[in-house]
Write a protein that holds these residues in place. Structure first.
Motif, PDB file in Angstrom:
ATOM      1  N   LEU A 117       8.782  12.016  80.187  1.00  0.00           N
ATOM      2  CA  LEU A 117       9.813  13.026  79.922  1.00  0.00           C
ATOM      3  C   LEU A 117      10.668  12.683  78.702  1.00  0.00           C
ATOM      4  O   LEU A 117      11.286  13.560  78.109  1.00  0.00           O
ATOM      5  CB  LEU A 117      10.710  13.185  81.159  1.00  0.00           C
ATOM      6  CG  LEU A 117      10.006  13.627  82.445  1.00  0.00           C
ATOM      7  CD1 LEU A 117      10.979  13.639  83.613  1.00  0.00           C
ATOM      8  CD2 LEU A 117       9.384  15.002  82.266  1.00  0.00           C
ATOM      9  N   ASP A 161      14.407  16.704  72.981  1.00  0.00           N
ATOM     10  CA  ASP A 161      13.002  17.076  73.054  1.00  0.00           C
ATOM     11  C   ASP A 161      12.429  16.924  74.459  1.00  0.00           C
ATOM     12  O   ASP A 161      11.222  17.044  74.654  1.00  0.00           O
ATOM     13  CB  ASP A 161      12.181  16.251  72.060  1.00  0.00           C
ATOM     14  CG  ASP A 161      12.465  14.755  72.150  1.00  0.00           C
ATOM     15  OD1 ASP A 161      13.324  14.369  72.966  1.00  0.00           O
ATOM     16  OD2 ASP A 161      11.831  13.984  71.409  1.00  0.00           O
ATOM     17  N   SER A 162      13.285  16.639  75.457  1.00  0.00           N
ATOM     18  CA  SER A 162      12.815  16.597  76.841  1.00  0.00           C
ATOM     19  C   SER A 162      12.911  17.993  77.438  1.00  0.00           C
ATOM     20  O   SER A 162      13.853  18.737  77.159  1.00  0.00           O
ATOM     21  CB  SER A 162      13.659  15.625  77.675  1.00  0.00           C
ATOM     22  OG  SER A 162      15.001  16.062  77.762  1.00  0.00           O
ATOM     23  N   GLU A 163      11.942  18.354  78.242  1.00  0.00           N
ATOM     24  CA  GLU A 163      11.897  19.708  78.791  1.00  0.00           C
ATOM     25  C   GLU A 163      13.068  20.005  79.722  1.00  0.00           C
ATOM     26  O   GLU A 163      13.470  21.151  79.878  1.00  0.00           O
ATOM     27  CB  GLU A 163      10.578  19.916  79.541  1.00  0.00           C
ATOM     28  CG  GLU A 163       9.353  19.909  78.642  1.00  0.00           C
ATOM     29  CD  GLU A 163       8.080  20.195  79.411  1.00  0.00           C
ATOM     30  OE1 GLU A 163       8.174  20.454  80.623  1.00  0.00           O
ATOM     31  OE2 GLU A 163       7.003  20.161  78.801  1.00  0.00           O
ATOM     32  N   SER A 164      13.614  18.978  80.345  1.00  0.00           N
ATOM     33  CA  SER A 164      14.672  19.182  81.335  1.00  0.00           C
ATOM     34  C   SER A 164      16.054  18.841  80.814  1.00  0.00           C
ATOM     35  O   SER A 164      16.989  18.662  81.603  1.00  0.00           O
ATOM     36  CB  SER A 164      14.365  18.349  82.590  1.00  0.00           C
ATOM     37  OG  SER A 164      13.099  18.667  83.117  1.00  0.00           O
ATOM     38  N   ASP A 165      16.223  18.711  79.495  1.00  0.00           N
ATOM     39  CA  ASP A 165      17.527  18.412  78.890  1.00  0.00           C
ATOM     40  C   ASP A 165      18.145  17.175  79.528  1.00  0.00           C
ATOM     41  O   ASP A 165      19.294  17.176  79.997  1.00  0.00           O
ATOM     42  CB  ASP A 165      18.481  19.604  79.039  1.00  0.00           C
ATOM     43  CG  ASP A 165      17.869  20.907  78.573  1.00  0.00           C
ATOM     44  OD1 ASP A 165      17.256  20.909  77.497  1.00  0.00           O
ATOM     45  OD2 ASP A 165      17.993  21.923  79.293  1.00  0.00           O
ATOM     46  N   SER A 187      20.429  21.922  74.110  1.00  0.00           N
ATOM     47  CA  SER A 187      20.079  21.082  75.254  1.00  0.00           C
ATOM     48  C   SER A 187      21.286  20.296  75.739  1.00  0.00           C
ATOM     49  O   SER A 187      21.429  20.049  76.940  1.00  0.00           O
ATOM     50  CB  SER A 187      18.941  20.124  74.882  1.00  0.00           C
ATOM     51  OG  SER A 187      19.320  19.277  73.809  1.00  0.00           O
TER      52      SER A 187
END
Length: 495
Positions: free
Chosen positions: A199, A271-275, A438
């Protein structure tokens, strides 16, 4: 005596499964949202907490509560939206699910004092705050901005340039920070696990930063400690006693009002999908974001030496030349929005100006077309928008006789603030800059989803405890659950 966790995480899983069969033999009696929490905590291994905190307990006295169970219980209180420790201790006594999911036998749960003893072991300082209760009153206060939605001007005596020069050569040691134990547990059990899950990429980390208000009380609480009033001196310069010495009054631009509390600066993996949050730092409410970022960043850099930051994605509050100069020296690509108040239209090579998007404007007032870049030489090439190789320039007052048209090269060394690679008018820059939100989404999760401000604590110790455990839950929620629930399957097979 020292805490002992016999059997480790496997023993906890067996304990939860056994109590689920006992109190909830029908899995469908539990709501789907509650099952998600049960599954996540059943898979969450907190064995490192027992190992790490073992030295903070005495070898004498009665048997203490298991540290991992105390931590798990506190995480559950935040996840189940019970902000008061007193209320949570009462809930443990009447709700078997809360009790055994924490790791306690129903009917044998810790009281309020036991939780605060646990928080003391997470805080590596004899003082509950970072600064003394008695200190002088600040003479310069935050002023309400003239424009609605705008951020207040900085009241700090130090400039951004001075702060960078002060912090860049400084050496920060995690052991010297009162929140060191909190960070170590968060780093080992949650941040590292998110890295293992793919992640977060520590080898090329893109970070976004943003400050957010954290309201701790309705007003500032302070009182005199001198006898000047008895002497008839109404307005003296003596120190006052502040009940929350690390807080002050700041301006909340989103709510358009003054508030008392902290400014929480959060650094997020954009750049992580889950902020996912990476590193936080509490500042007084009056701290400006342009000063808050360096304070947080250089600490993060020292505490996470294996993380290589490749991009900074920041809003216009951070638009200051020292940011760009530091990025150039350290191989970081800045994606920082321009602040028009700090000047945008700069004269370049006598007859050109640079617009607010970093694009040169010719003397006729036309934006030039980008015609390639030279990253090795750190410069961009632009040419006349009206020039044609076949017919020449169609401008009534051409600035070049060449059919190719007038060209201009923008070199980053001339003005790294206005001249960027990639340029601000490119799709690449705009796509990357979209990741700045984000940080806002991460702050929203902490304040609204996990109700960070509902803690109503008086000490910085408790605010850091609540903040770090909220961040732990953000990471926990981002981890994928198994497609088929092993725990639910165990309950159904036994039923």
């Amino acid at each position: 005596m020292l805490p002992v966790n016999t059997g480790g995480h496997a023993a906890y899983q067996d304990f939860v499964a056994e109590n689920l069969r006992k109190y909830y033999p029908d899995p469908d009696a539990i709501a789907r949202s509650t099952w998600d929490i049960i599954e996540r905590f059943w898979n969450l291994d907190l064995s490192y907490t027992d190992e790490f905190l073992r030295s903070k307990y005495s070898v004498y006295g009665p048997k203490p509560r298991t540290p991992s169970c105390m931590q798990r219980s506190y995480l559950l209180s935040i996840d189940f939206k019970v902000p008061s420790i007193t209320d949570w201790a009462a809930q443990l006594k009447i709700n078997p699910l809360y009790a055994f999911l924490s790791g306690f036998e129903f009917g044998d749960t810790p009281g309020v004092g036991t939780f605060y003893d646990f928080f003391d072991r997470l805080w590596d300082s004899d003082s509950d705050n970072l600064s003394p209760h008695e200190h002088p009153v600040k003479k310069k206060k935050v002023k309400k901005p003239k424009q609605k939605g705008a951020k207040a001007e900085s009241v700090e005596k130090i400039s951004v340039d001075q702060l960078f020069k002060q912090l860049e050569p400084a050496s920060f040691s995690i052991e010297d920070q009162p929140y060191a134990s909190l960070f170590q547990i968060y780093h080992r059990e949650f941040l590292n696990q998110s890295v293992k899950n793919g992640l977060i990429d520590p080898d090329s980390l893109s970070i976004a930063g943003d400050g957010t208000p954290v309201v701790t009380s309705a007003r500032e609480r302070r009182h005199r400690v001198c006898d000047c009033a008895e002497k008839g001196i109404a307005d003296c310069d003596c120190s006052r006693y502040f009940s929350q010495p690390d807080c002050d009054i700041g301006w909340d631009s989103s709510r358009d009002c003054f508030y008392h509390g902290y400014d929480l600066y959060m650094i997020v993996a954009s750049d992580s999908e889950s902020d996912l949050p990476v590193f936080p730092l509490f500042h007084p409410a009056s701290k400006h974001d342009s000063l808050g970022f360096p304070e947080a960043y250089f600490r993060m850099k020292a505490f996470l030496p294996d993380y290589h930051v490749s991009k900074w994605i920041l809003d216009s509050a951070h638009d200051a030349m020292p940011y760009y100069l530091y990025c150039r020296r350290n191989g970081i690509t800045p994606f920082i929005d321009l602040n028009e108040k700090r000047g945008i239209k700069k004269t370049y090579k006598d007859d050109f100006t640079i617009g607010k998007d970093g694009v040169p404007v010719c003397r006729a007032g036309r934006k030039m077309h980008r015609d390639g870049s030279e990253p090795s030489r750190a410069r961009l090439k632009y040419r006349c928008p009206l020039a044609s190789r076949k017919y020449g320039c169609s401008c009534t007052d051409p600035c070049s006789d060449s059919k190719y048209g007038r060209t201009v090269h923008l070199a980053m060394k001339d003005n790294p603030r206005l001249i960027n690679i990639p340029p601000r008018d490119s799709k690449e820059w705009k796509l990357e800059f979209n990741g700045r939100t984000s940080a806002e989404r991460s702050n929203k999760r902490e304040k609204l989803d996990f109700k960070l401000e509902d803690g109503r604590h008086r000490s910085t110790k408790m605010w850091y405890c609540r903040l770090y455990h909220t961040m732990m839950l953000q990471h926990l929620d981002a981890w994928d659950l198994p497609y088929e629930s092993a725990l639910r399957k165990m309950i159904l097979q036994t039923a």
